[in-house]
Motif scaffolding. Structure first.
Motif, mmCIF file in Angstrom:
data_model
loop_
_atom_site.group_PDB
_atom_site.id
_atom_site.type_symbol
_atom_site.label_atom_id
_atom_site.label_comp_id
_atom_site.label_asym_id
_atom_site.label_seq_id
_atom_site.Cartn_x
_atom_site.Cartn_y
_atom_site.Cartn_z
ATOM 1 N N UNK A 1 0.858 -1.166 0.000
ATOM 2 C CA UNK A 1 0.000 0.000 0.000
ATOM 3 C C UNK A 1 0.903 1.227 0.000
ATOM 4 N N UNK A 2 0.350 2.359 -0.418
ATOM 5 C CA UNK A 2 1.159 3.559 -0.542
ATOM 6 C C UNK A 2 0.414 4.759 0.043
ATOM 7 N N UNK A 3 1.131 5.549 0.810
ATOM 8 C CA UNK A 3 0.581 6.786 1.350
ATOM 9 C C UNK A 3 1.339 7.945 0.720
ATOM 10 N N UNK A 4 0.608 8.929 0.191
ATOM 11 C CA UNK A 4 1.217 10.014 -0.566
ATOM 12 C C UNK A 4 0.937 11.349 0.122
ATOM 13 N N UNK A 5 2.003 12.126 0.340
ATOM 14 C CA UNK A 5 1.913 13.424 0.999
ATOM 15 C C UNK A 5 2.652 14.480 0.191
ATOM 16 N N UNK A 6 2.237 15.720 0.342
ATOM 17 C CA UNK A 6 3.056 16.842 -0.069
ATOM 18 C C UNK A 6 4.040 17.132 1.076
ATOM 19 N N UNK A 7 5.247 17.611 0.790
ATOM 20 C CA UNK A 7 6.206 17.904 1.860
ATOM 21 C C UNK A 7 5.632 18.835 2.935
ATOM 22 N N UNK A 8 4.890 19.851 2.510
ATOM 23 C CA UNK A 8 4.325 20.795 3.476
ATOM 24 C C UNK A 8 3.350 20.113 4.427
ATOM 25 N N UNK A 9 2.643 19.094 3.938
ATOM 26 C CA UNK A 9 1.694 18.371 4.788
ATOM 27 C C UNK A 9 2.415 17.630 5.903
ATOM 28 N N UNK A 10 3.602 17.119 5.613
ATOM 29 C CA UNK A 10 4.373 16.430 6.645
ATOM 30 C C UNK A 10 4.896 17.411 7.692
ATOM 31 N N UNK A 11 5.258 18.617 7.238
ATOM 32 C CA UNK A 11 5.674 19.635 8.191
ATOM 33 C C UNK A 11 4.548 20.003 9.140
ATOM 34 N N UNK A 12 3.357 20.174 8.598
ATOM 35 C CA UNK A 12 2.196 20.486 9.432
ATOM 36 C C UNK A 12 1.838 19.323 10.344
ATOM 37 N N UNK A 13 2.020 18.108 9.818
ATOM 38 C CA UNK A 13 1.717 16.918 10.621
ATOM 39 C C UNK A 13 2.637 16.858 11.842
ATOM 40 N N UNK A 14 3.910 17.161 11.625
ATOM 41 C CA UNK A 14 4.873 17.150 12.725
ATOM 42 C C UNK A 14 4.497 18.171 13.797
ATOM 43 N N UNK A 15 4.076 19.352 13.360
ATOM 44 C CA UNK A 15 3.698 20.394 14.310
ATOM 45 C C UNK A 15 2.443 20.025 15.096
ATOM 46 N N UNK A 16 1.511 19.360 14.435
ATOM 47 C CA UNK A 16 0.216 19.078 15.064
ATOM 48 C C UNK A 16 0.234 17.827 15.927
ATOM 49 N N UNK A 17 0.976 16.800 15.495
ATOM 50 C CA UNK A 17 0.861 15.504 16.164
ATOM 51 C C UNK A 17 2.137 15.048 16.875
ATOM 52 N N UNK A 18 3.092 15.944 17.053
ATOM 53 C CA UNK A 18 4.301 15.579 17.786
ATOM 54 C C UNK A 18 4.469 16.492 18.990
ATOM 55 N N UNK A 19 4.748 15.891 20.132
ATOM 56 C CA UNK A 19 4.884 16.655 21.363
ATOM 57 C C UNK A 19 6.226 17.367 21.460
#
Length: 211
Positions: A155-173
């Motif tokens: 299976x494959x999960x596809x992200x834009x680089x900016x989405x990963x940056x936002x993900x890190x800010x939102x879901x990482x303590x």
């Protein structure tokens, strides 16, 4: 003696050690999967019969299937030309979309992971480590994570680089340049469980973002 304070300090140190080991393991994996020319090689990093190279080839095949040839004045042209990216382009996937005026090139950074043994919650998961500084603001258009389960299914999960940056800010303590992702897939749903269980199904096999 303040035992709670001591326990919290020990837990913090354990977490730091785990993160350091993950970084080391990721670097070792990268060294094993690149030869002197920067091409991917397979050195036992498999899940069943699936290697990183085969998983990438499968993703390329799917992209070609999703975007088949079209006909212009009785001549057939590939809508997307899909090929392996060079080392300078990240050793992932390169998509060239021919145009009347100019070609459009799309670069996908490709990450491969087999499924690791169950974590503390009893869940088998894939494990990816992303250096955010290498992808955000770079020439990379998309980041693709391959997840190969115990049965060899991809299976494959596809992200834009900016989405990963936002993900890190939102879901990482704890803010970090290194983003560690634990993916698992269940009943056509995808979740990321590194710190909390987050539904990331919108990114699962979402090939339409490449249009």
């Amino acid at each position: 003696m303040n035992y709670d304070k001591i326990i919290l300090e020990l837990l913090s140190r354990v977490q730091e050690l785990e993160e350091q080991m993950e970084i080391v393991n990721d670097k070792l994996l990268k060294l094993k999967t690149l030869n002197n020319n920067g091409e991917d090689i397979d050195q036992g990093d498999t899940q069943g019969d699936i290697t990183r190279t085969k998983a990438r080839e499968e993703a390329m095949k799917i992209i070609r299937t999703k975007f088949p040839e079209y006909i212009v004045e009785k001549a057939s042209f590939p809508e997307y030309i899909v090929e392996k990216a060079s080392r300078n382009e990240g050793s992932g996937i390169k998509i060239i979309k021919p145009g009347i005026e100019e070609e459009r090139v799309i670069i996908i950074k490709f990450f491969y992971s087999k499924t690791y043994d169950k974590n503390s919650d009893g869940i088998e998961h894939a494990w990816h480590t992303v250096n955010l500084d290498d992808i955000i603001g770079s020439f990379i258009d998309f980041v693709m994570f391959s997840v190969v389960d115990k049965n060899g299914n991809s299976n494959f999960l596809i992200y834009k680089p900016s989405e990963l940056g936002l993900y890190s800010e939102k879901y990482r303590s704890k803010p970090s340049e290194q983003l560690h992702l634990y993916f698992y897939i269940e009943n056509d749903k995808a979740f990321e469980i590194r710190e909390n269980k987050v539904d990331v199904s919108d990114h699962l096999n979402n090939w339409s973002v490449l249009e």
